[in-house]
Design an enzyme around this catalytic site. Structure first.
Site, PDB file in Angstrom:
ATOM      1  N   TYR A   1     -44.803  29.301  16.266  1.00 29.83           N
ATOM      2  CA  TYR A   1     -43.571  29.208  15.493  1.00 29.83           C
ATOM      3  C   TYR A   1     -42.625  30.348  15.847  1.00 29.83           C
ATOM      4  CZ  TYR A   1     -46.518  26.122  12.629  1.00 29.83           C
ATOM      5  OH  TYR A   1     -47.373  25.143  12.187  1.00 29.83           O
TER       6      TYR A   1
ATOM      7  N   HIS B   1     -54.732  25.165  17.174  1.00 27.46           N
ATOM      8  CA  HIS B   1     -53.516  24.405  16.890  1.00 27.46           C
ATOM      9  C   HIS B   1     -53.528  23.022  17.549  1.00 27.46           C
ATOM     10  CE1 HIS B   1     -48.986  25.224  15.928  1.00 27.46           C
ATOM     11  NE2 HIS B   1     -49.377  24.056  15.490  1.00 27.46           N
TER      12      HIS B   1
ATOM     13  N   SER C   1     -46.189  18.574   6.789  1.00 26.58           N
ATOM     14  CA  SER C   1     -45.082  17.610   6.660  1.00 26.58           C
ATOM     15  C   SER C   1     -45.336  16.625   5.521  1.00 26.58           C
ATOM     16  CB  SER C   1     -44.841  16.865   7.976  1.00 26.58           C
ATOM     17  OG  SER C   1     -44.458  17.750   8.996  1.00 26.58           O
ATOM     18  N   PRO C   2     -45.690  17.115   4.329  1.00 23.65           N
ATOM     19  CA  PRO C   2     -46.072  16.226   3.226  1.00 23.65           C
ATOM     20  C   PRO C   2     -44.903  15.476   2.608  1.00 23.65           C
ATOM     21  CG  PRO C   2     -46.022  18.493   2.465  1.00 23.65           C
ATOM     22  CD  PRO C   2     -45.812  18.539   3.946  1.00 23.65           C
TER      23      PRO C   2
ATOM     24  N   ARG D   1     -41.133  15.182   6.712  1.00 23.74           N
ATOM     25  CA  ARG D   1     -40.099  15.920   7.448  1.00 23.74           C
ATOM     26  C   ARG D   1     -38.718  15.751   6.798  1.00 23.74           C
ATOM     27  NH1 ARG D   1     -42.583  17.869  12.024  1.00 23.74           N
ATOM     28  NH2 ARG D   1     -44.457  16.744  12.703  1.00 23.74           N
ATOM     29  N   GLY D   2     -38.734  15.713   5.466  1.00 23.45           N
ATOM     30  CA  GLY D   2     -37.498  15.633   4.702  1.00 23.45           C
ATOM     31  C   GLY D   2     -37.119  14.246   4.249  1.00 23.45           C
ATOM     32  N   PHE D   3     -37.672  13.210   4.871  1.00 23.77           N
ATOM     33  CA  PHE D   3     -37.297  11.842   4.508  1.00 23.77           C
ATOM     34  C   PHE D   3     -37.534  11.571   3.032  1.00 23.77           C
ATOM     35  CE2 PHE D   3     -38.712   7.413   3.872  1.00 23.77           C
ATOM     36  CZ  PHE D   3     -37.524   6.762   4.173  1.00 23.77           C
TER      37      PHE D   3
END
Length: 341
Positions: free
Chosen positions: A55, A127, A206-207, A210-212
């Site tokens: 990151y 990872h 990403s629960p 990813r913003g959706f």
């Protein structure tokens, strides 16, 4: 904050994914804003903080180390190795490289310890599984780091149930981290059950899709030029337009429950199993507090059934990764799991 078990640790039921502060969804926030989010999470009872060497090519670990060092005894620290930035061409430009060789993992750990300003990393993930290296060799190197007192437990990211079992036979695996949400159901094929059977925590990244599932992203054209979602098939304009058709029904469920859309997505995950720990990421303190409110949302069987019928692997348009990124993960997919004939 409610707690859940992760290996030898008791951690908050919702952790914090720190990636967004330095990486992936456009320009990083300022160091001051990153500090505000990290300390607000700690003050709100979050005790699992998740970062990685990748990151920001070390920038995120550096931020977490600087801000969180005075509070190190108050939380469980997770980071990742096996995928990092490397100056491949000797031109000073770092590119993402997957490398699971034991010597690389040992060096990466030393680098992470220095950036994180700590003597030990509580949970250290591989990872990505480097397919050029047997999983037994990579996990064996991490087991050496446990014995050396550099890390306390081992995790894996984006692996299949079969790979998890191979790894677990070498050294106990504390956690598997994989994308999981209403619109990414791949873990339900096998790895969720494997984790439950082996006593391994499942950490869901990403629960909120990813913003959706926050309900605010209506136009993908507004995404930053460097936003990684631009390369994801579900966010391609035509596919995203189709996926938006699911959103009104989802938002109605949130209204019926009396919670925010993000809280609904996280509450759904918390209801899927006691061994599941979501780690949403955010760059804003108000979104952080909204996310954490999901621990107080109760969903009955009828509501869970509505959600499962509305957003699932059959109703979402597009794979989660493009061909290149899909080739780099070991996670099961529904196409391969589908019955033949």
């Amino acid at each position: 904050m409610n707690t859940r078990t992760l290996g030898p640790f008791s951690v908050s039921a919702i952790g914090l994914g720190c990636m967004n502060l330095s990486h992936a969804y456009g320009a990083p926030v300022s160091p001051e804003q990153g500090e505000r989010v990290l300390l607000a999470a700690l003050d709100a009872g979050v005790t699992l903080f998740d970062t990685a060497t990748l990151y920001g090519f070390g920038a995120n670990e550096t931020l977490v180390g600087r801000v969180m060092k005075p509070h190190r005894h108050r939380f469980t620290l997770a980071s990742k190795c096996g995928m990092q930035g490397v100056d491949v061409n000797g031109d000073g430009k770092l590119v993402r490289v997957i490398d699971g060789r034991p010597a690389t993992l040992r060096q990466t750990c030393e680098d992470s310890l220095r950036r994180l300003q700590t003597d030990v990393i509580d949970l250290y993930y591989l990872h990505r599984w480097d397919r050029q290296v047997p999983i037994e060799d990579s996990v064996g190197a991490l087991a050496d780091l446990v014995r050396a007192g550099k890390i306390r437990s081992i995790g894996l990211s984006e692996v299949s149930a079969a790979t998890l079992r191979r790894a677990h036979a070498v050294h106990p695996i504390a956690a598997v981290q994989t994308e999981y949400s209403l619109w990414t159901r791949n873990p339900e094929i096998a790895v969720l059950d494997a984790c439950r059977a082996l006593g391994v925590a499942f950490v869901a990244f990403s629960p909120v899709a990813r913003g959706f599932l926050c309900g605010e992203l209506r136009d993908v054209a507004t995404l930053d030029a460097k936003d990684i979602r631009r390369a994801m098939p579900r966010f391609a304009p035509q596919a995203y337009a189709a996926n938006l058709q699911l959103l009104d029904g989802y938002l109605q469920v949130a209204r019926d429950v009396g919670c925010t859309p993000a809280q609904l997505a996280l509450a759904w995950l918390l209801h899927r199993g006691e061994h599941i720990i979501p780690i949403p990421g955010t760059t804003r303190v108000e979104h952080l507090h909204d996310d954490l409110g999901a621990v107080n949302v109760r969903l009955d069987a009828a509501t869970l059934a509505r959600l499962n019928a509305l957003i699932n692997e059959r109703t979402v348009v597009g794979p989660r990764y493009n061909a290149q990124n899909a080739s780099e993960v070991d996670t099961e997919n529904f196409e391969d799991a589908a019955p033949q004939g």
